[in-house]
Design an enzyme around this catalytic site. Structure first.
Site, PDB file in Angstrom:
ATOM      1  N   TYR A 157      44.279  38.854  33.488  1.00  0.00           N
ATOM      2  CA  TYR A 157      43.444  38.967  32.293  1.00  0.00           C
ATOM      3  C   TYR A 157      44.149  38.330  31.096  1.00  0.00           C
ATOM      4  CZ  TYR A 157      40.552  41.104  28.645  1.00  0.00           C
ATOM      5  OH  TYR A 157      39.724  41.295  27.575  1.00  0.00           O
ATOM      6  N   LYS A 161      42.851  34.894  29.175  1.00  0.00           N
ATOM      7  CA  LYS A 161      42.430  34.976  27.783  1.00  0.00           C
ATOM      8  C   LYS A 161      43.314  34.119  26.878  1.00  0.00           C
ATOM      9  CE  LYS A 161      38.878  37.768  28.014  1.00  0.00           C
ATOM     10  NZ  LYS A 161      37.525  37.334  27.596  1.00  0.00           N
TER      11      LYS A 161
END
Length: 274
Positions: A157, A161
């Site tokens: 994640y 991002k």
């Protein structure tokens, strides 16, 4: 509330989720026609009907943003229904696994990058030709505070991002001269249904390190998105905007034993606030 986006068509991915839903509602209130894109149709149905009852033209599309062909088909269908996309909000995101990096599987890693980074690339690539032709476009990428600071046991994640920030910068460098802006929003802990299900000790600990001492509201993220999609934000480009209640700042306290005690108490769940 004004109609800053009257006559514009806005595409929101992950529109069925907490943040995506608020973004769609706010852009509709600003006058935009809405293209809702999500992996599951049932997540968009109720929202679409509510927006239509309010007079907003809405087109819904089921697609996996990680699949380039599905994205192209959805954008083409949306164009046929409402016209070219003026504003793109890349909101769809995924946390496939929470585990130490050494135990993260190849498929989990690939899926998080595919949805969180490659997905926005697919959408941007699909809408850019019309934006370039009209010399006007707004792209807003929903990144995360994890893009800068990392996130414990969420390597996929965090990395995806962070990569989204690099994509944001490149779109600006390549297309700003053609009237297109591309900015990133980095939310901290936002009160979505998922966050509301966090174990109390986890929530309390996060609040103890957040100067605002509360989670953000989805409506606050939506308001920022609406501004970035407007003409008022025409010179704001390639920006990375934190909306985190100050949680990106150093939480250490070295000058007050009372404040340390209060934070420890909050982290232990003795006076949870929301």
């Amino acid at each position: 509330m004004g109609a800053r986006l009257q006559g514009k068509v806005a595409l929101v991915t992950g529109a069925g989720g907490g943040i995506g839903r608020s973004i769609a509602q706010r852009l509709a209130a600003e006058g935009a026609a809405l293209v809702l894109l999500d992996l599951h149709d049932d997540a968009m149905g109720e929202l679409a009907e509510a927006l239509r009852r309010g007079g907003t033209p809405v087109s819904t599309h089921c697609a996996d943003v990680a699949d380039a062909q599905q994205v192209r088909a959805a954008v083409e269908a949306a164009r046929a229904a409402l016209g070219p996309v003026d504003c793109l909000v890349n909101n769809a995101g995924l946390t496939a696994v929470i585990a130490p990096l050494e135990r993260m599987g190849d498929e989990d890693w690939a899926r998080e990058l595919a949805v969180n980074l490659t997905g926005p690339f697919h959408l941007i690539r699909a809408v850019l030709p019309d934006m370039v032709a009209r010399r006007w476009g707004r792209i807003v990428n929903i990144s995360s505070a994890a893009a800068r600071g990392g996130l414990f046991r969420q390597a996929g994640y965090s990395a995806s991002k962070s990569g989204l920030l690099g994509l944001t910068r490149n779109v600006t460098l390549e297309y700003a001269a053609q009237g297109i802006t591309c900015n990133a929003i980095l939310p901290g802990l936002i009160a979505t249904p998922t966050v509301e299900k966090l174990p109390p000790p986890v929530f309390d600990y996060a609040m103890s390190t957040t100067p605002a001492r509360r989670p953000g509201r989805t409506e606050e993220v939506a308001a920022l998105v609406a501004f970035l999609c407007s003409d008022e934000a025409a010179y704001l480009n390639g920006a990375e905007i934190d909306i985190d209640g100050g949680s990106r700042l150093c939480p250490a306290v070295l000058g007050s034993t009372r404040e340390v005690a209060e934070r420890l108490a909050l982290a232990q769940g003795q006076h949870r606030t929301a």
